[in-house]
Design a protein around this motif. Structure first.
Motif, PDB file in Angstrom:
ATOM      1  N   TYR A  57      51.551  89.070  20.709  1.00 35.84           N
ATOM      2  CA  TYR A  57      50.941  90.014  19.764  1.00 35.84           C
ATOM      3  C   TYR A  57      49.946  90.917  20.483  1.00 35.84           C
ATOM      4  CZ  TYR A  57      48.444  91.944  15.808  1.00 35.84           C
ATOM      5  OH  TYR A  57      47.877  92.833  14.918  1.00 35.84           O
ATOM      6  N   THR A  58      49.097  90.323  21.304  1.00 40.21           N
ATOM      7  CA  THR A  58      48.110  91.121  22.036  1.00 40.21           C
ATOM      8  C   THR A  58      48.791  92.139  22.941  1.00 40.21           C
ATOM      9  OG1 THR A  58      46.634  89.189  22.042  1.00 40.21           O
ATOM     10  CG2 THR A  58      46.093  90.994  23.547  1.00 40.21           C
ATOM     11  N   ASP A  59      49.839  91.698  23.617  1.00 30.17           N
ATOM     12  CA  ASP A  59      50.524  92.548  24.580  1.00 30.17           C
ATOM     13  C   ASP A  59      51.232  93.722  23.911  1.00 30.17           C
ATOM     14  OD1 ASP A  59      51.248  93.043  27.286  1.00 30.17           O
ATOM     15  OD2 ASP A  59      53.265  92.324  26.857  1.00 30.17           O
ATOM     16  N   THR A  60      51.724  93.536  22.694  1.00 27.67           N
ATOM     17  CA  THR A  60      52.476  94.590  22.002  1.00 27.67           C
ATOM     18  C   THR A  60      51.615  95.418  21.057  1.00 27.67           C
ATOM     19  OG1 THR A  60      53.162  92.972  20.325  1.00 27.67           O
ATOM     20  CG2 THR A  60      54.675  93.370  22.170  1.00 27.67           C
ATOM     21  N   HIS A  61      50.323  95.080  20.955  1.00 27.19           N
ATOM     22  CA  HIS A  61      49.429  95.835  20.059  1.00 27.19           C
ATOM     23  C   HIS A  61      48.155  96.271  20.783  1.00 27.19           C
ATOM     24  CE1 HIS A  61      52.028  93.733  17.186  1.00 27.19           C
ATOM     25  NE2 HIS A  61      51.666  94.632  16.291  1.00 27.19           N
ATOM     26  N   ARG A  62      48.237  96.464  22.092  1.00 28.33           N
ATOM     27  CA  ARG A  62      47.025  96.782  22.853  1.00 28.33           C
ATOM     28  C   ARG A  62      46.376  98.083  22.403  1.00 28.33           C
ATOM     29  NH1 ARG A  62      46.128  93.153  26.765  1.00 28.33           N
ATOM     30  NH2 ARG A  62      47.928  91.932  27.467  1.00 28.33           N
ATOM     31  N   ALA A  63      47.170  99.080  22.124  1.00 33.65           N
ATOM     32  CA  ALA A  63      46.605 100.372  21.718  1.00 33.65           C
ATOM     33  C   ALA A  63      45.797 100.215  20.423  1.00 33.65           C
ATOM     34  CB  ALA A  63      47.717 101.395  21.535  1.00 33.65           C
ATOM     35  N   ASP A  64      46.328  99.472  19.473  1.00 31.65           N
ATOM     36  CA  ASP A  64      45.626  99.265  18.211  1.00 31.65           C
ATOM     37  C   ASP A  64      44.389  98.394  18.395  1.00 31.65           C
ATOM     38  OD1 ASP A  64      45.359  99.316  15.270  1.00 31.65           O
ATOM     39  OD2 ASP A  64      45.868  97.196  15.433  1.00 31.65           O
ATOM     40  N   LEU A  65      44.484  97.383  19.266  1.00 37.76           N
ATOM     41  CA  LEU A  65      43.368  96.451  19.455  1.00 37.76           C
ATOM     42  C   LEU A  65      42.218  97.066  20.249  1.00 37.76           C
ATOM     43  CD1 LEU A  65      45.458  93.240  20.221  1.00 37.76           C
ATOM     44  CD2 LEU A  65      44.140  93.701  18.141  1.00 37.76           C
TER      45      LEU A  65
END
Length: 536
Positions: A446-454
């Protein structure tokens, strides 16, 4: 370079840490120059008095076939040490650096935390101001090649990766990195440097008056590191402190003394040691303690050993604080390390240590070292980890503190407040999700695929306050679990679902902000932590 930490939040896994960790509590000694001499060296007169050397000499001179004499010597050393105690050990020269590195306070490498994801070295985090961060390596990067050799899809273990990326300060390693959004590999030349290893996982305030510090080992720098962490929480001064030594298998005796000194007033005894060839040596507190008056709780469990037990014993025996958790490991032997001529070393037990009331907390040991380390399972099967009524001490092991409190020797530090082991088998899905490690894999994915949002979360506090696990995320997590072989989530009650949501958030937080993004969340469901908090 640091490997991604294996979470220490579920006590069922702590036995593994104990088995791997309880070889410490020693004082390093400097050695002479290394030469090409045999491990055993005695004069001809001395050899005639030692059967081991006589036999080795006969084998070398007379045996029918060629013999690897170095191997024979090592076998003899190992078998001799096995006759002593579980903590007197031989360290082969090829293992020497790795065995000692964890206690030195630093190592030389490229400065990344990594995990193996789909058979590829995946960067979880670059260490601040480390070599990798300086050249532009980012969290989420996949290391595909090292020095022009393909390393992805090769079945590497963590230990293999460490050997590839570590190296002497000043040497260079070329890595080829796959990064999302780029079609070809990105080349980076990284100059290895000294990477500090931290003993303090986290120091923070759960509320305005309570401080919390978690220490994972007692290395060379732990005393100074702990003092800095404690000082960082003292403005305004603390009224209450929780020191977490769970799973801390120990380390340097002097670092334990330095930590205990922060809590005890001048002149109070911390520990003393004594052996057949070592006279009694006492360690007392000085005037320099940073936290000598506030209320103190120390968390321990079956993974707390050696130096951790010295600190807990000093606090308990001086009526200075409250010990919370479960009975500690029970290692009360002190080792010294002696170098051998070929670069190997032996650690020899030279003394026992005793708490201020005079108790030795060393648990019994015999000829079976494996049984000694696996005694954790005996505690589990006899019910000790779940009920204080299953813990029994002989009256001969009874001691009294200055305030009249009964304490026991002979097998670890028994806490003042017992907290049973948390069982996780109440729900099949929850049990499998934890034991198969799926939640860790999901959190990284999840972290790897949502880095821009996070990236909108500037720090751990913002993340803890604002990040929410939505119903859609929970549904996606359940699907992810099924794809990884976990049975369908059925009969998940509201309490279990709340725990799952909290763990999902905590592990995403760890991927983003390390322990600062993890422990403040996990502590909401940590029984020992909550019990400690209730004492204030």
């Amino acid at each position: 370079m640091r490997r991604e930490r294996v979470p220490a939040y579920l006590p069922l896994f702590l036995s593994l840490a104990v088995i791997l960790g309880i070889l410490i509590g020693f004082a390093l000694r400097s050695g002479g120059e290394r030469g090409e001499m045999p491990l055993f060296t005695l004069s001809e007169e001395g050899m005639s008095k030692h059967k081991v050397l006589e036999v080795l000499n006969y084998i070398e001179q007379d045996y029918v076939d060629t013999v690897d004499m170095e191997k024979m010597e090592e076998v003899a050393i190992v078998r001799m040490l096995e006759e002593l105690d579980p903590h007197s050990v031989y360290i082969p020269k090829e293992d020497f650096e790795d065995v000692n590195e964890s206690l030195q306070g630093n190592f030389e490498g490229i400065g990344v935390q990594f995990r193996m994801e789909e058979d590829t070295i995946t960067v979880v985090k670059t260490l601040p101001k480390g070599p990798s961060e300086k050249v532009g390596i980012l969290a989420g990067d996949r290391i595909v090649t090292v020095d022009d050799s393909l390393v992805a899809g090769k079945g590497l273990q963590n230990s293999d990766v460490v050997k590839l990326l570590k190296g002497p300060k000043g040497t260079k390693v070329m890595v080829g990195v796959y990064r999302r959004g780029f079609e070809s590999l990105l080349p980076f030349s990284i100059t290895r440097d000294v990477i500090p290893t931290e003993s303090v996982d986290i120091a923070y305030k759960p509320n305005d008056s309570v401080g919390y510090i978690k220490v994972n080992t007692f290395a060379v720098n732990t005393g100074r590191e702990f003092s800095r962490a404690l000082a960082s929480l003292m403005d305004p001064p603390l009224s209450y402190l929780i020191l977490d030594l769970r799973g801390n298998t120990g380390g340097y005796l002097q670092s334990a003394i330095a930590m205990a000194d922060e809590f005890l007033v001048d002149g109070k005894m911390i520990v003393y040691t004594e052996g057949l060839n070592r006279p009694k040596r006492y360690a007392h507190a000085t005037r320099n303690g940073l936290y000598e008056k506030g209320e103190l709780v120390i968390l321990v469990d079956e993974g707390s050993a050696s130096a951790s037990e010295i600190v807990a014993g000093a606090i308990q025996d001086n009526d200075r604080g409250t010990i919370v958790g479960r009975r500690s490991f029970g290692k009360g032997l002190v080792q010294e390390q002696h170098p051998l001529n070929d670069g190997a070393a032996v650690r020899i037990t030279v003394s026992r240590y005793y708490t201020p009331t005079g108790r030795s907390i060393q648990k019994p040991y015999g000829e079976d070292n494996e049984a000694y380390y696996m005694e954790y399972y005996e505690r589990f099967t006899n019910g000790e980890l779940e009920s204080i009524d299953s813990v029994h001490f002989a009256d001969s092991l009874k001691y009294y503190t200055p305030a009249g409190k009964v304490v026991y020797g002979g097998g670890g530090i028994m806490p003042d407040v017992f907290v049973p082991l948390e069982r996780i088998d109440h729900n099949r899905f929850y049990y499998e999700m934890i034991n198969k490690g799926v939640i860790y894999a999901w959190a990284f994915h999840y972290t790897d695929t949502h880095r821009a949002d996070l990236e909108r979360f500037e720090n751990s506090r913002c993340f803890i306050e604002d990040f929410q696990v939505s119903p859609a995320m929970l549904s996606q997590f359940y699907t992810f679990c099924q794809e990884k072989g976990v049975k369908e989530a059925v009969d998940v009650d509201k309490e279990t679902e709340a725990r799952i949501r909290l763990l999902m958030k905590a592990y995403v937080g760890r991927n983003l902000f390390d322990d600062e993004g993890f422990y403040p969340l996990y502590h909401q469901m940590d029984q020992e932590f909550q019990r400690a908090l209730s004492l204030f």
